[in-house]
Design an enzyme around this catalytic site. Structure first.
Site, PDB file in Angstrom:
ATOM      1  N   ALA A 272      38.763  40.796  47.234  1.00  0.00           N
ATOM      2  CA  ALA A 272      37.470  41.338  46.834  1.00  0.00           C
ATOM      3  C   ALA A 272      37.471  42.810  47.213  1.00  0.00           C
ATOM      4  CB  ALA A 272      36.342  40.608  47.550  1.00  0.00           C
ATOM      5  N   CYS A 273      36.809  43.634  46.408  1.00  0.00           N
ATOM      6  CA  CYS A 273      36.753  45.068  46.683  1.00  0.00           C
ATOM      7  C   CYS A 273      35.344  45.547  46.372  1.00  0.00           C
ATOM      8  CB  CYS A 273      37.773  45.810  45.827  1.00  0.00           C
ATOM      9  SG  CYS A 273      37.847  47.587  46.151  1.00  0.00           S
ATOM     10  N   VAL A 274      34.730  46.209  47.339  1.00  0.00           N
ATOM     11  CA  VAL A 274      33.373  46.720  47.163  1.00  0.00           C
ATOM     12  C   VAL A 274      33.296  48.167  47.630  1.00  0.00           C
ATOM     13  CG1 VAL A 274      32.295  44.454  47.420  1.00  0.00           C
ATOM     14  CG2 VAL A 274      32.611  45.903  49.420  1.00  0.00           C
TER      15      VAL A 274
END
Length: 128
Positions: free
Chosen positions: A106-108
């Site tokens: 996941a990348c935020v």
């Protein structure tokens, strides 16, 4: 089930003050690694997203390996980027380390501490 805590009191923050958490926790074959930034000796280092990404990932991998796991055991990685425009540059570095065994990810985008462009954490599993 017992929980093993790795690196308690070893992490140093700004001013060399000990950080109040474990570098990783382990139970029943699962390893949870705390978020790693591009820090060395308690200071954010590196110029630009590429260099900072390498340092943060290498800090994370060192904890994984010190606990007796390998990059092939990493099941999921969380990524926080200070600037969403760094996404593709980060992906290039990420592929250098995980191209053969890519984990879920996941990348935020998130505001980071001063001068920090990236943070990574992970969950690894190795059959006990």
């Amino acid at each position: 089930m017992s929980i093993k805590r790795h690196g308690v009191g070893e992490g140093k923050g700004n001013g060399q003050k000990a950080l109040p958490f474990a570098k990783a926790t382990e139970a029943d074959g699962w390893l949870y690694v705390s978020g790693q930034t591009p820090m060395r000796d308690g200071e954010v280092v590196g110029n630009g997203i590429v260099e900072q990404s390498r340092i943060a990932i290498e800090n994370m991998i060192k904890i994984v390996e010190d606990a007796g796991y390998s990059t092939a055991d990493i099941m999921r990685i969380g990524v926080w980027l200070d600037d969403a425009r760094d996404f593709w540059s980060f992906n290039g570095v990420f592929e250098e380390y995980f191209g053969e065994n890519p984990p879920a990810r996941a990348c935020v985008q998130s505001s980071m501490v001063v001068d920090c462009k990236v943070e990574v954490d992970c969950i690894a599993f190795r059959k006990a």
